[in-house]
Design a protein around this motif. Structure first.
Motif, PDB file in Angstrom:
ATOM      1  N   ARG A   1       9.756 -33.229 -61.677  1.00 15.82           N
ATOM      2  CA  ARG A   1       9.018 -32.171 -61.404  1.00 15.82           C
ATOM      3  C   ARG A   1       7.657 -31.560 -60.198  1.00 15.82           C
ATOM      4  O   ARG A   1       7.065 -32.653 -60.353  1.00 15.82           O
ATOM      5  N   TRP A   2       7.759 -30.432 -60.103  1.00 20.07           N
ATOM      6  CA  TRP A   2       6.732 -30.375 -59.392  1.00 20.07           C
ATOM      7  C   TRP A   2       6.480 -29.322 -59.553  1.00 20.07           C
ATOM      8  O   TRP A   2       6.564 -28.308 -59.941  1.00 20.07           O
ATOM      9  N   ASN A   3       4.712 -29.189 -59.524  1.00 21.73           N
ATOM     10  CA  ASN A   3       3.798 -27.586 -60.039  1.00 21.73           C
ATOM     11  C   ASN A   3       3.654 -27.510 -58.378  1.00 21.73           C
ATOM     12  O   ASN A   3       3.486 -27.660 -57.344  1.00 21.73           O
ATOM     13  N   LEU A   4       4.416 -25.769 -59.130  1.00 22.58           N
ATOM     14  CA  LEU A   4       4.172 -24.958 -57.917  1.00 22.58           C
ATOM     15  C   LEU A   4       3.147 -24.659 -57.700  1.00 22.58           C
ATOM     16  O   LEU A   4       2.333 -24.412 -56.333  1.00 22.58           O
ATOM     17  N   ALA A   5       2.159 -25.035 -58.686  1.00 28.71           N
ATOM     18  CA  ALA A   5       0.280 -24.680 -58.139  1.00 28.71           C
ATOM     19  C   ALA A   5      -0.367 -25.462 -56.501  1.00 28.71           C
ATOM     20  O   ALA A   5      -0.785 -25.005 -55.805  1.00 28.71           O
ATOM     21  N   ALA A   6       0.743 -26.359 -56.111  1.00 27.47           N
ATOM     22  CA  ALA A   6       0.425 -27.122 -55.421  1.00 27.47           C
ATOM     23  C   ALA A   6       2.068 -26.419 -54.241  1.00 27.47           C
ATOM     24  O   ALA A   6       1.064 -27.866 -53.254  1.00 27.47           O
ATOM     25  N   LEU A   7       2.778 -25.564 -54.168  1.00 30.20           N
ATOM     26  CA  LEU A   7       3.413 -25.447 -53.196  1.00 30.20           C
ATOM     27  C   LEU A   7       2.282 -24.621 -51.896  1.00 30.20           C
ATOM     28  O   LEU A   7       2.757 -23.438 -52.344  1.00 30.20           O
ATOM     29  N   THR A   8       2.564 -24.454 -51.194  1.00 26.10           N
ATOM     30  CA  THR A   8       1.943 -24.713 -49.601  1.00 26.10           C
ATOM     31  C   THR A   8       2.597 -23.412 -48.771  1.00 26.10           C
ATOM     32  O   THR A   8       2.365 -22.332 -48.683  1.00 26.10           O
ATOM     33  N   SER A   9       4.121 -23.870 -48.905  1.00 25.37           N
ATOM     34  CA  SER A   9       4.898 -23.623 -47.692  1.00 25.37           C
ATOM     35  C   SER A   9       6.440 -23.824 -47.817  1.00 25.37           C
ATOM     36  O   SER A   9       6.759 -24.663 -49.056  1.00 25.37           O
ATOM     37  N   LEU A  10       7.576 -23.039 -48.028  1.00 32.99           N
ATOM     38  CA  LEU A  10       8.937 -22.647 -47.813  1.00 32.99           C
ATOM     39  C   LEU A  10       9.805 -22.002 -46.686  1.00 32.99           C
ATOM     40  O   LEU A  10       9.122 -21.086 -46.170  1.00 32.99           O
ATOM     41  N   ARG A  11      10.217 -22.582 -45.892  1.00 31.77           N
ATOM     42  CA  ARG A  11      11.058 -23.386 -45.244  1.00 31.77           C
ATOM     43  C   ARG A  11      12.122 -22.848 -45.297  1.00 31.77           C
ATOM     44  O   ARG A  11      12.989 -24.218 -46.253  1.00 31.77           O
ATOM     45  N   GLY A  12      13.122 -21.736 -44.611  1.00 35.26           N
ATOM     46  CA  GLY A  12      14.906 -22.173 -45.047  1.00 35.26           C
ATOM     47  C   GLY A  12      14.848 -22.636 -43.469  1.00 35.26           C
ATOM     48  O   GLY A  12      14.318 -23.172 -42.800  1.00 35.26           O
ATOM     49  N   ARG A  13      15.993 -23.844 -43.741  1.00 35.98           N
ATOM     50  CA  ARG A  13      16.289 -25.240 -43.105  1.00 35.98           C
ATOM     51  C   ARG A  13      17.989 -25.089 -43.001  1.00 35.98           C
ATOM     52  O   ARG A  13      18.912 -24.729 -43.737  1.00 35.98           O
ATOM     53  N   ARG A  14      18.400 -25.859 -42.374  1.00 38.24           N
ATOM     54  CA  ARG A  14      19.745 -26.005 -41.613  1.00 38.24           C
ATOM     55  C   ARG A  14      20.689 -27.556 -42.450  1.00 38.24           C
ATOM     56  O   ARG A  14      19.601 -28.043 -42.741  1.00 38.24           O
ATOM     57  N   TYR A  15      21.260 -27.345 -43.004  1.00 37.04           N
ATOM     58  CA  TYR A  15      22.774 -28.594 -43.603  1.00 37.04           C
ATOM     59  C   TYR A  15      23.164 -28.554 -43.607  1.00 37.04           C
ATOM     60  O   TYR A  15      24.097 -27.795 -43.695  1.00 37.04           O
ATOM     61  N   LEU A  16      24.453 -29.482 -42.857  1.00 35.35           N
ATOM     62  CA  LEU A  16      25.480 -29.396 -42.335  1.00 35.35           C
ATOM     63  C   LEU A  16      25.628 -28.417 -41.604  1.00 35.35           C
ATOM     64  O   LEU A  16      26.600 -27.928 -41.665  1.00 35.35           O
ATOM     65  N   LEU A  17      25.239 -27.990 -40.099  1.00 37.03           N
ATOM     66  CA  LEU A  17      24.861 -26.784 -39.804  1.00 37.03           C
ATOM     67  C   LEU A  17      25.197 -25.081 -40.641  1.00 37.03           C
ATOM     68  O   LEU A  17      25.582 -24.765 -40.183  1.00 37.03           O
ATOM     69  N   LYS A  18      25.037 -25.361 -41.949  1.00 39.06           N
ATOM     70  CA  LYS A  18      25.052 -24.135 -42.430  1.00 39.06           C
ATOM     71  C   LYS A  18      23.560 -23.757 -43.259  1.00 39.06           C
ATOM     72  O   LYS A  18      22.233 -24.797 -43.116  1.00 39.06           O
ATOM     73  N   ARG A  19      22.951 -22.829 -42.920  1.00 36.42           N
ATOM     74  CA  ARG A  19      21.779 -22.180 -43.159  1.00 36.42           C
ATOM     75  C   ARG A  19      21.563 -21.835 -44.471  1.00 36.42           C
ATOM     76  O   ARG A  19      21.410 -21.063 -44.962  1.00 36.42           O
TER      77      ARG A  19
END
Length: 156
Positions: A70-88
């Motif tokens: 479980r992660w607390n969303l209050a501690a979230l500072t950034s969110l980035r789109g990334r590739r995994y196995l050459l797929k976005r």
């Protein structure tokens, strides 16, 4: 999940991460649920990512071998789109204590949907990376070009 390794193990529970049991939340209390792959240096773990208004939960498919997180969303500072196995199809979550979580979704559309929901749920405005990182949320390609690293590498 065929992409997940059967011998990966997760034992880190530092920072905003808390182990939880499968019965922690009833499925109806989730704001959204996605089948995902949690990607770590030690391997990958298939499971379900659940969102509530305050927390993000990961419940692995194999509860015998792995614990829920479980992660607390209050501690979230950034969110980035990334590739995994050459797929976005992946997102990377950055937290206040410099913790990063890399999650792969089943499709690009599910990643977009999760991205929109996370932006709405974030308590902190998502305008900065973890301490010591860049303070910009522009496209990584633009940041790389602005840094001049590629030009310096070409001129070496």
């Amino acid at each position: 999940c065929s992409e997940c390794s059967s011998d990966s193990d997760h034992s880190e529970n530092e920072g905003p991460v808390e182990p939880v049991s499968r019965g922690w939340l009833l499925p109806s209390t989730y704001f959204a649920r996605y089948n995902v792959i949690l990607v770590q240096a030690s391997g990958t773990i298939c499971g379900e990512l659940g969102l509530t208004t305050r927390y993000m939960y990961f419940v692995p498919s194999n509860m015998i071998k792995h614990t829920s997180l479980r992660w607390n969303l209050a501690a979230l500072t950034s969110l980035r789109g990334r590739r995994y196995l050459l797929k976005r199809t992946a997102l990377e979550f950055f937290f206040v204590n410099r913790r990063e979580i890399f999650v792969n979704f089943e499709s690009i559309d599910l990643r977009r949907e999760a991205w929109r929901r996370m932006k709405k749920l974030a308590i902190m405005p998502l305008v900065a990376h973890p301490p010591g990182g860049t303070k910009s949320l522009s496209d990584p390609k633009i940041e790389l070009k602005a840094s001049g690293v590629v030009e310096r590498w070409k001129q070496r």
